[in-house]
Design a protein around this motif. Structure first.
Motif: not given
Length: 325
Positions: A26-41
């Motif tokens: 989640e933090a990686a998505n917030s500190v980058t301009e384009a979110p690099p991760y999509e999270l799934h459960f």
């Protein structure tokens, strides 16, 4: 920036402590301009999965969807897996590029055969059981996390954060990993080879006075640290201190100080660019030869070997990322 799908495998009695790794992505998505991760459960049945703490997590049912990284967390009961879960994990290498186990999630990977002949770790409390049940696993019992090809394992929730930072560094570079660490208000990641249990915990002082003396020692390793110095920090006479210290820790003050110095020196060797001479001076060794002898007693290897291992681990992590991408 390439979007990477990261999935977390859920199952009944799942330990919420392993979900701490979600924060890193989640933090990686917030500190980058384009979110690099999509999270799934994901789970065997889909729908809501009840964790060991009673929290309900919504999940997608298992499918043939490929993920860049698949996380298998632990459970309060290491044998909580089902045949459907094991079948899914057994086939995971054909679908997913990177497979990660956190804490007792290693039991799931081991039961599915993914850890046969591979280096792996788990929480120290469960390590003997894992080794006994799955002797084909090359157990790195004292490491906080391991990587063997596309298979990663971490000892627990906090170690899972270190592993996640290593993955983010491998995927996106050191700059993003450091930004994530700052976002989470934690030190930049520990290397996987670091011990699961800190020296202060291992020495296990029973009273505040002895704990205060050990804390003083850890914070002043660059000083000579005589018994009189430690006794003063504990507000005891030297005689009282020496007797109480041995009774509580099982070590003489001199031996405990050497253990603290070695731990501090190892951290600096693995995480800094200081020369061996500087590391020895900062951690209170008289010279590099004294530090080398202490390392051989503690680890069976000289300081340079541990530094090479840490650097090789970082290099291999980057090379694996290139191969995966």
């Amino acid at each position: 920036m390439t979007m990477r799908d990261v999935a977390f495998v859920m199952y009944p009695d799942y330990s919420t402590t392993t979900l701490t790794v979600v924060m890193a992505f989640e933090a990686a998505n917030s500190v980058t301009e384009a979110p690099p991760y999509e999270l799934h459960f994901v789970s065997e049945t889909g729908g809501q999965i009840r964790t060991c703490s009673g929290m309900m997590v919504e999940s997608e049912p298992f499918a043939q969807t490929p993920f860049h990284t698949l996380f298998v967390g632990g459970a309060a009961n290491p044998t909580a897996s089902t045949p459907g879960l094991i079948d899914y994990i057994r086939n995971a290498p054909r679908l997913h590029r990177r497979i990660v186990a956190i804490s007792t999630g290693a039991f799931v990977l081991a039961e599915a055969g993914l850890l046969d002949g591979r280096n792996a770790t788990t929480h120290w409390m469960h390590a003997p059981r894992l080794q006994a049940q799955y002797p084909a696993v090359k157990l790195a019992q004292n490491c906080i996390f391991t990587r063997d090809g596309p298979i990663w394992t971490a000892a627990g929730g906090a170690a899972g954060l270190d592993l996640s930072l290593a993955i983010i560094e491998s995927d996106l570079g050191a700059g993003v990993a450091k930004a994530v660490a700052r976002e989470l208000v934690i030190y930049h990641r520990r290397t996987g080879s670091q011990s699961q249990i800190s020296t202060l915990l291992e020495l296990a002082p029973k009273t505040d006075r002895i704990h205060a003396a050990l804390t003083y020692a850890r914070d002043n390793l660059h000083k000579p640290l005589s018994v009189a110095d430690l006794a003063e920090a504990a507000h005891l006479s030297s005689r009282q201190f020496s007797r109480a210290f041995l009774a509580e820790t099982g070590h003489s003050p001199a031996k405990a100080i050497e253990i603290l110095r070695v731990e501090g020196a190892r951290n600096l060797m693995e995480q800094s660019r200081h020369s061996i001479e500087v590391v020895a001076r900062l951690t209170g060794f008289s010279d590099r030869d004294q530090m080398r002898r202490a390392f051989l007693r503690a680890f069976g290897q000289p300081p340079q070997a541990l530094r090479r291992m840490a650097r090789l681990e970082a290099t291999d992590s980057v090379e694996t990322s290139v191969a995966i991408d």
